[in-house]
Scaffold this motif. Structure first.
Motif, short mmCIF file in Angstrom:
data_model
loop_
_atom_site.label_atom_id
_atom_site.label_comp_id
_atom_site.label_asym_id
_atom_site.label_seq_id
_atom_site.Cartn_x
_atom_site.Cartn_y
_atom_site.Cartn_z
N SER A 63 1.16 3.53 -3.41
CA SER A 63 0.53 4.85 -3.33
C SER A 63 1.58 5.96 -3.47
O SER A 63 1.32 6.98 -4.12
CB SER A 63 -0.28 5.01 -2.05
OG SER A 63 0.49 4.81 -0.91
N VAL B 136 -5.15 0.11 -0.69
CA VAL B 136 -5.42 0.27 -2.12
C VAL B 136 -6.64 -0.58 -2.51
O VAL B 136 -7.52 -0.14 -3.24
CB VAL B 136 -4.18 -0.12 -2.97
CG1 VAL B 136 -4.52 -0.10 -4.46
CG2 VAL B 136 -3.02 0.82 -2.67
N LEU C 11 -5.22 8.23 -2.14
CA LEU C 11 -3.86 7.71 -1.96
C LEU C 11 -3.24 8.29 -0.69
O LEU C 11 -2.44 7.63 -0.01
CB LEU C 11 -3.00 8.02 -3.18
CG LEU C 11 -3.40 7.29 -4.47
CD1 LEU C 11 -2.74 7.95 -5.68
CD2 LEU C 11 -3.07 5.82 -4.38
N VAL D 9 -4.41 6.23 2.10
CA VAL D 9 -3.64 4.98 2.16
C VAL D 9 -2.33 5.22 2.91
O VAL D 9 -1.97 4.46 3.81
CB VAL D 9 -3.38 4.41 0.74
CG1 VAL D 9 -2.43 3.22 0.80
CG2 VAL D 9 -4.69 4.01 0.07
N ASP E 15 0.83 -1.21 0.00
CA ASP E 15 0.00 0.00 0.00
C ASP E 15 0.87 1.26 0.00
O ASP E 15 0.63 2.19 -0.78
CB ASP E 15 -0.93 0.02 1.22
CG ASP E 15 -2.12 -0.91 1.08
OD1 ASP E 15 -2.43 -1.33 -0.05
OD2 ASP E 15 -2.74 -1.20 2.12
#
Length: 184
Positions: free
Chosen positions: A10, A105, A95, A98, A6
């Motif tokens: 991101s 994600v 994002l 995240v 993730d």
């Protein structure tokens, strides 16, 4: 492993789209002066509330003149907002969620608190045992055409079967959906 994926993915995407963020920001302000981002309270892991970021696609006063959901040809959506939603560009600021650890994600899309009444207590609790995602199995297979029941079943299927390989498959399926069918 999932958290590493993730963060890495991101960060990579954010670095690639940063110049694009500036163009989108200018277009949003030009179309309807106000904040570039919209933060909405959503339900995350273990039922905890967090602020989910989006590019603002609606009029500044939209939440005062309508419900938490949108309808077809919703007059609150700006011209730029229509494009952002159609292409799913409005979702890119997630994002940041995240990176902050509020979202993943891939996972079930985060609900607003009012949607809890639509679920059985067991389903609500189960879907919140994983972090919500920018995309999920429902978005990868049905996009916005899923009924509530289809979305719920696909979300719960993800909870039962999630792993990094399944996540990668969902990401590729989502990309295909966006490219072939467009955004929302």
């Amino acid at each position: 492993m999932k958290r590493f994926f993730d963060i890495f993915s991101s960060l990579c995407v954010l670095l690639c789209v940063l110049p694009f963020f500036l163009i989108v920001a200018i277009a949003i302000v030009w179309d309807n002066f106000g904040s570039v981002f919209y933060t909405q309270k959503r339900i995350g892991l273990n039922g905890k509330e967090f602020g989910m970021y989006k590019f603002r696609s609606m009029r500044v006063d939209a939440d005062k003149i309508g419900p938490y959901f949108t309808s077809v040809n919703d007059p609150r959506i700006t011209r730029v907002g229509q494009f952002l939603r159609r292409t799913s560009i409005d979702e890119l600021p997630q994002l940041l969620n995240v990176l902050l650890g509020h979202m993943s994600v891939v996972g079930p899309r985060p609900n607003v608190a009012q949607q809890e009444e639509l679920y059985s207590p067991v389903s609500w609790k189960k879907r919140n045992t994983v972090k919500p995602g920018i995309t999920g199995l429902a978005q990868a297979t049905k996009r916005s055409s899923a009924t509530f029941e289809e979305r719920e079943n696909l979300d719960l299927e993800y909870v039962d079967n999630h792993n990094i390989i399944f996540d990668l498959k969902i990401i590729f399926m989502t990309i295909k959906q966006v490219v072939v069918k467009g955004g929302n």
